[in-house]
Scaffold this motif. Structure first.
Motif, PDB file in Angstrom:
ATOM      1  N   HIS A 186     -21.272  11.942  -1.880  1.00 13.33           N
ATOM      2  CA  HIS A 186     -20.441  11.432  -2.988  1.00 13.33           C
ATOM      3  C   HIS A 186     -18.947  11.684  -2.781  1.00 13.33           C
ATOM      4  O   HIS A 186     -18.118  11.038  -3.409  1.00 13.33           O
ATOM      5  N   LYS A 190     -14.853   9.386  -3.680  1.00 15.87           N
ATOM      6  CA  LYS A 190     -13.689   9.863  -4.442  1.00 15.87           C
ATOM      7  C   LYS A 190     -12.451   9.069  -4.025  1.00 15.87           C
ATOM      8  O   LYS A 190     -12.218   8.841  -2.830  1.00 15.87           O
ATOM      9  N   GLU A 224     -15.310  26.173  -5.970  1.00 13.98           N
ATOM     10  CA  GLU A 224     -15.817  25.866  -7.314  1.00 13.98           C
ATOM     11  C   GLU A 224     -15.806  27.149  -8.138  1.00 13.98           C
ATOM     12  O   GLU A 224     -15.994  28.241  -7.597  1.00 13.98           O
ATOM     13  N   ASP A 243     -25.081  23.112   2.003  1.00 13.97           N
ATOM     14  CA  ASP A 243     -24.826  22.388   0.761  1.00 13.97           C
ATOM     15  C   ASP A 243     -23.458  21.707   0.773  1.00 13.97           C
ATOM     16  O   ASP A 243     -23.299  20.626   0.206  1.00 13.97           O
ATOM     17  N   MET A 244     -22.470  22.300   1.404  1.00 12.68           N
ATOM     18  CA  MET A 244     -21.103  21.760   1.311  1.00 12.68           C
ATOM     19  C   MET A 244     -20.452  21.491   2.674  1.00 12.68           C
ATOM     20  O   MET A 244     -19.828  20.456   2.877  1.00 12.68           O
ATOM     21  N   LYS A 348     -18.758  29.187  -4.089  1.00 13.07           N
ATOM     22  CA  LYS A 348     -18.981  29.134  -5.536  1.00 13.07           C
ATOM     23  C   LYS A 348     -18.405  30.407  -6.153  1.00 13.07           C
ATOM     24  O   LYS A 348     -18.236  31.411  -5.475  1.00 13.07           O
ATOM     25  N   SER A 355     -10.677  20.798  -4.367  1.00 10.98           N
ATOM     26  CA  SER A 355     -10.952  20.304  -3.024  1.00 10.98           C
ATOM     27  C   SER A 355      -9.623  19.802  -2.497  1.00 10.98           C
ATOM     28  O   SER A 355      -9.063  18.828  -3.019  1.00 10.98           O
TER      29      SER A 355
HETATM   30  O1  LIG Z   1     -23.025  18.033  -3.476  1.00 13.84           O
HETATM   31  C1  LIG Z   1     -22.611  18.994  -4.097  1.00 13.84           C
HETATM   32  O2  LIG Z   1     -21.378  18.930  -4.629  1.00 13.84           O
HETATM   33  C2  LIG Z   1     -21.046  19.713  -5.762  1.00 13.84           C
HETATM   34  C3  LIG Z   1     -19.526  19.704  -5.845  1.00 13.84           C
HETATM   35  O3  LIG Z   1     -19.088  18.386  -6.036  1.00 13.84           O
HETATM   36  P1  LIG Z   1     -17.690  18.102  -6.740  1.00 13.84           P
HETATM   37  O4  LIG Z   1     -17.580  16.624  -6.741  1.00 13.84           O
HETATM   38  O5  LIG Z   1     -17.778  18.690  -8.119  1.00 13.84           O
HETATM   39  O6  LIG Z   1     -16.628  18.775  -5.918  1.00 13.84           O
HETATM   40  C4  LIG Z   1     -21.581  21.122  -5.649  1.00 13.84           C
HETATM   41  O7  LIG Z   1     -21.427  21.778  -6.915  1.00 13.84           O
HETATM   42  C5  LIG Z   1     -23.051  21.096  -5.311  1.00 13.84           C
HETATM   43  O8  LIG Z   1     -23.516  22.428  -5.090  1.00 13.84           O
HETATM   44  C6  LIG Z   1     -23.308  20.271  -4.086  1.00 13.84           C
HETATM   45  O9  LIG Z   1     -24.714  20.097  -3.913  1.00 13.84           O
END
Ligand SMILES: O=C1O[C@H](COP(=O)(O)O)[C@@H](O)[C@H](O)[C@H]1O
Ligand code: NDP
Length: 502
Positions: A186, A190, A224, A243-244, A348, A355
């Motif tokens: 995703h 952005k 985050e 995950d990131m 986290k 970002s």
């Molecule tokens: O794909 C993920 O992204 C989110 C953070 O996305 P953001 O658009 O809010 O920066 C993350 O919280 C999550 O752990 C992860 O799986």
């Protein structure tokens, strides 16, 4: 004419329609596209799940999600009433062939009503373990036969390591053609990420200095304030690296480092990104630890609120060694970037959500101003803020007002929110629209996902073979463990924590 008028009739079938992603992101995004006239007139959503909703109950459930999560806030009654009739629900189990027959019948009856065949999008908003059975059953029930008008969308994480990603790619490409598969990250939806292509390749100013001769180092931060929330079960098996870093952060790195594509098309852009991933230096043995740092949060405070430690989170092993913070120093072994460190970090429970990409330029080769020491010669810096604020800051030197010749850093600032108020489409709006129009530019190709896994695999293996000495090792509300400072300080730099608005 509405922009949606150019689109063919479309049916989006969501496996996991009753789940969190559909409720929080997908349906609000589709609703906003509807409000912006970006959906075709003939459009339907078919939600799937075992939960025993009727169409009406499902719609009410989605309405609550919409009111809470849509960027436009609560839905207006008349808009919602017009939109809700496009939503349908089928109680179904992904393992049951009967469910696929019912999906087929539903699609057929909508097409009969519309007197037109539709583009069928099958969205996999389900846990990764269900991708294989769903893909196989879509194939065996002939639901994705028409390669020109059916598409599947696969969420991240795409696999759990290089091997499983390769297996999944192999499996999917046996059933679907590569053009039918949309692998979502995703971050690529952005606005500010897409703007990087424009910033770099539609301006003559920056590209000539975008290389090792002028750039000292690059930093990428994806931090985050939230913890793992209710995703402990998934996260404890993944961690920050998978995950990131493997996906979002490496994508940001690719957009920063890629060569100029010849054409703006999916394959061209993906080729240039794959070139970057292939050039990333692979560390071995002790080098892996020398070039990385990992951490796990202990209880602490975030913005005046108490935060639990990671090991106290729901569905997390109380003795877990999963990292909630990861930092790596990458090098890209090609002509443009030789010896320019790219420091990336993601975690986290940090003090700020942001970002951000920071491009730190070198100092001028000669300084001629009187009364000016190296301390005053602040080098140029470009900060590209991806979220939550979106825009760009460029730092340069200016003359300090006054009779004598003194220098003072100043900034050019561009902010999307300043320009477009709250009209910025959410990432999922951009991506869903692209899926409907059949534009795969912002989606990951199979080789790209595998190369990204190849980049992180030395860390995945070394970190799992050598559990950390002490975890937890940073307090919630701080910027991570001490080692992460050392990682950059030993090169003479420091982490820059500067979002757009400060
Ligand atoms: O794909 C993920 O992204 C989110 C953070 O996305 P953001 O658009 O809010 O920066 C993350 O919280 C999550 O752990 C992860 O799986
Ligand atoms: N939530 C988010 O913000 C994000 C999620 N993702 C990814 O999206 C995917 C889905 O996540 P999320 O929505 O959070 O997960 P949820 O646990 O909220 O939803 C899972 C969905 O799967 C359905 N499901 C489970 N088993 C079956 C079955 N046997 N037959 C039919 N349906 C089944 C559930 O329906 P029911 O219980 O009704 O059967 C439910 O709709 C995951 O891969 C996740 O990593 C990616 C980015 C962000």
């Amino acid at each position: 004419m509405r922009s949606g008028d150019n689109l063919r009739p479309t049916i989006i079938t969501i496996f996991g329609g009753s789940g969190d992603l559909a409720n929080r992101k997908l349906v609000p995004a589709l609703y906003n596209l509807y409000l912006d006239d970006q959906l075709p007139e003939k459009f339907a959503i078919i939600g799937l799940g075992r939960t025993e909703y009727t169409d009406e109950k499902f719609r009410n459930y989605l309405r609550k999600g919409l009111d809470e999560f849509s960027r436009r806030g609560k839905a207006k009654k008349e808009d919602w009433n017009a939109f809700k009739d496009k939503i349908h629900y089928l109680i179904s189990d992904v393992f049951d062939d009967k469910s696929y027959q019912e999906i087929g019948q539903k699609i057929k009856s909508l097409e009969e009503e519309w007197e037109e065949t539709a583009i069928s999008v099958f969205y996999f908003a389900i846990s990764p373990s269900l991708i294989e059975p769903v893909a196989k059953k879509l194939g065996s029930n002939n639901l994705c036969d028409d390669k020109s008008c059916s598409r599947i969308v696969v969420e991240k994480p795409f696999g759990n390591d290089l091997e499983s990603a390769q297996y999944l790619n192999q499996l999917l490409t046996e059933i679907f053609s590569e053009e039918q598969i949309y692998r979502i990250d995703h971050y690529l939806g952005k606005e500010a990420v897409q703007n990087m292509l424009v910033f770099r390749f539609a301006n003559i100013l920056f590209e000539p200095v975008w290389n090792r001769n002028f750039i000292e180092h690059v930093q990428i931060t994806a931090s985050e304030t939230v913890g793992v929330e209710d995703r402990g079960g998934f996260y404890d098996k993944a961690g920050a690296l998978k995950d990131m870093i493997q996906n979002h952060v490496l994508q940001l790195l690719c957009f920063t480092a890629m060569e100029a594509p010849v054409h703006f098309n999916a394959d061209e852009i993906r080729n240039r990104k794959v070139d970057v991933l292939r050039a990333i230096r692979q560390y071995e043995g002790k080098e892996v630890f020398k070039n990385s740092a990992r951490g796990q949060y202990a209880k602490g405070w975030i913005k005046g609120e108490k935060a639990k430690g990671y090991r106290e989170e729901v569905k997390v092993d109380p003795k877990s060694y999963t990292e909630t913070f990861a930092a790596i120093r990458f090098f890209i072994d090609n002509w443009r970037w030789q010896n320019v460190p790219f420091y990336v970090r993601s975690g986290k429970r940090m003090p700020e959500k942001m970002s951000v990409i920071t491009i730190q330029f070198r100092s001028v080769p000669h300084q001629m101003f009187p009364n000016t020491t190296s301390e005053h010669m602040i080098p140029n810096r470009i900060i590209i803020s991806i979220s939550p604020s979106t825009g760009i800051r460029i730092r340069f030197q200016a003359k300090k007002m006054g009779l004598d010749m003194r220098l003072k850093p100043a900034e050019f600032k561009f902010s999307y929110s300043g320009m477009y108020e709250n009209d910025q489409p959410e990432a999922y709006e951009n991506l869903l629209h692209d899926i409907m129009t059949g534009d795969a530019t912002l989606f990951m190709r199979s080789d790209e996902v595998e190369e990204a896994w190849r980049v992180v695999m030395p860390f995945v293996r070394a970190w799992s073979d050598h559990p950390p000495g002490t975890f937890p090792n940073y307090t919630a509300g701080t910027w991570g463990p001490e080692e992460v400072e050392a990682l950059i300080a030993e090169d003479g730099f420091h982490w820059i924590t500067a979002p757009l608005e400060d």
